[in-house]
Design a protein around this motif. Structure first.
Motif, mmCIF file in Angstrom:
data_model
loop_
_atom_site.group_PDB
_atom_site.id
_atom_site.type_symbol
_atom_site.label_atom_id
_atom_site.label_comp_id
_atom_site.label_asym_id
_atom_site.label_seq_id
_atom_site.Cartn_x
_atom_site.Cartn_y
_atom_site.Cartn_z
ATOM 1 N N ALA A 1 0.803 -1.232 0.000
ATOM 2 C CA ALA A 1 0.000 0.000 0.000
ATOM 3 C C ALA A 1 0.834 1.279 0.000
ATOM 4 O O ALA A 1 0.489 2.222 -0.721
ATOM 5 C CB ALA A 1 -0.971 -0.014 1.179
ATOM 6 N N PRO A 2 1.926 1.368 0.760
ATOM 7 C CA PRO A 2 2.703 2.614 0.718
ATOM 8 C C PRO A 2 3.261 2.919 -0.674
ATOM 9 O O PRO A 2 3.192 4.059 -1.138
ATOM 10 C CB PRO A 2 3.828 2.374 1.726
ATOM 11 C CG PRO A 2 3.310 1.319 2.652
ATOM 12 C CD PRO A 2 2.431 0.448 1.793
ATOM 13 N N ALA A 3 3.792 1.912 -1.344
ATOM 14 C CA ALA A 3 4.334 2.131 -2.686
ATOM 15 C C ALA A 3 3.228 2.487 -3.667
ATOM 16 O O ALA A 3 3.375 3.405 -4.476
ATOM 17 C CB ALA A 3 5.090 0.888 -3.160
ATOM 18 N N ARG A 4 2.123 1.788 -3.598
ATOM 19 C CA ARG A 4 1.007 2.079 -4.509
ATOM 20 C C ARG A 4 0.501 3.502 -4.313
ATOM 21 O O ARG A 4 0.188 4.196 -5.292
ATOM 22 C CB ARG A 4 -0.114 1.064 -4.313
ATOM 23 C CG ARG A 4 0.296 -0.333 -4.797
ATOM 24 C CD ARG A 4 -0.790 -1.342 -4.608
ATOM 25 N NE ARG A 4 -1.928 -1.018 -5.463
ATOM 26 C CZ ARG A 4 -3.055 -1.700 -5.494
ATOM 27 N NH1 ARG A 4 -3.209 -2.755 -4.709
ATOM 28 N NH2 ARG A 4 -4.023 -1.350 -6.289
ATOM 29 N N ALA A 5 0.448 3.968 -3.070
ATOM 30 C CA ALA A 5 0.002 5.336 -2.807
ATOM 31 C C ALA A 5 0.983 6.352 -3.383
ATOM 32 O O ALA A 5 0.568 7.365 -3.972
ATOM 33 C CB ALA A 5 -0.167 5.554 -1.303
ATOM 34 N N LEU A 6 2.275 6.101 -3.236
ATOM 35 C CA LEU A 6 3.286 6.996 -3.815
ATOM 36 C C LEU A 6 3.135 7.057 -5.329
ATOM 37 O O LEU A 6 3.100 8.140 -5.920
ATOM 38 C CB LEU A 6 4.698 6.525 -3.456
ATOM 39 C CG LEU A 6 5.825 7.227 -4.235
ATOM 40 C CD1 LEU A 6 5.910 8.705 -3.870
ATOM 41 C CD2 LEU A 6 7.147 6.518 -4.000
ATOM 42 N N TYR A 7 3.035 5.895 -5.967
ATOM 43 C CA TYR A 7 2.930 5.870 -7.423
ATOM 44 C C TYR A 7 1.676 6.597 -7.896
ATOM 45 O O TYR A 7 1.726 7.375 -8.855
ATOM 46 C CB TYR A 7 2.954 4.427 -7.934
ATOM 47 C CG TYR A 7 4.213 3.668 -7.568
ATOM 48 C CD1 TYR A 7 5.453 4.287 -7.531
ATOM 49 C CD2 TYR A 7 4.166 2.321 -7.230
ATOM 50 C CE1 TYR A 7 6.597 3.593 -7.193
ATOM 51 C CE2 TYR A 7 5.304 1.614 -6.891
ATOM 52 C CZ TYR A 7 6.525 2.260 -6.870
ATOM 53 O OH TYR A 7 7.655 1.573 -6.528
ATOM 54 N N ALA A 8 0.574 6.383 -7.232
ATOM 55 C CA ALA A 8 -0.667 7.065 -7.600
ATOM 56 C C ALA A 8 -0.513 8.577 -7.434
ATOM 57 O O ALA A 8 -0.958 9.356 -8.291
ATOM 58 C CB ALA A 8 -1.832 6.545 -6.764
#
Length: 166
Positions: free
Chosen positions: A127-134
């Motif tokens: 989730a942290p990486a996905r939030a950054l990418y988004a």
């Protein structure tokens, strides 16, 4: 505590030991699909993982992260695309904008290389990486459900991408 400014640059051969140590220290099933590294450790750089493929984040004289940015395939038909194939930040530097700086540097490098699109793959449970990418404009373009089995759990492989134009 004053945190030194994060600088990004292309990796060099002298970064190999620091990159290997960072990679081993940061290993987690949150983002890794390969087994935990064990001694003797393989070289960080090899024929497929060259120093020039990596951008590193440095604070003072300490390497605190890296991103690997390469063409996703050797095909001319998608030479206009670059792919993030690894983004790692040292534990003590997390939450301080290092990953964002590396991701932005990767997009700048891709543009300099003539790319008009950038893609990546991220584990569904990260989730942290996905939030950054988004937050940086990447959108989910596909999901491979249950693509990986990690620690006995089925984990999705999420494909994300974005345009580099405009």
């Amino acid at each position: 505590m004053i945190v030194p400014e994060t600088q990004t640059r292309t990796a060099g051969p002298n970064d190999e030991d620091a990159l290997g140590a960072l990679d081993r220290a940061a290993w987690s099933t949150l983002h890794a699909v390969v087994p935990a590294p064990v001694e003797p450790y393989a070289p960080f750089f090899d024929d497929r993982h060259r120093p020039e493929d990596y951008l590193v984040a440095v604070r003072g004289d300490v390497l605190v992260g890296y991103v690997r940015v390469v063409a996703p395939t050797p095909l001319a038909a998608n030479a206009h695309v670059r792919q993030v194939q690894g983004l790692v930040v040292a534990g003590p530097a997390r939450g301080q904008g290092v990953a964002r700086a590396l991701l932005r540097a990767a997009m700048d490098r891709a543009r300099e290389d003539g790319a008009v699109r950038i893609t990546l793959r991220v584990l569904g449970h990260n989730a942290p990486a996905r939030a950054l990418y988004a937050a940086e404009g990447f959108v989910v373009e596909g999901v491979l459900p249950g693509e990986f089995l990690l620690d006995g759990a089925s984990v999705d492989d999420v494909l994300m991408g974005r345009s580099l134009l405009g």
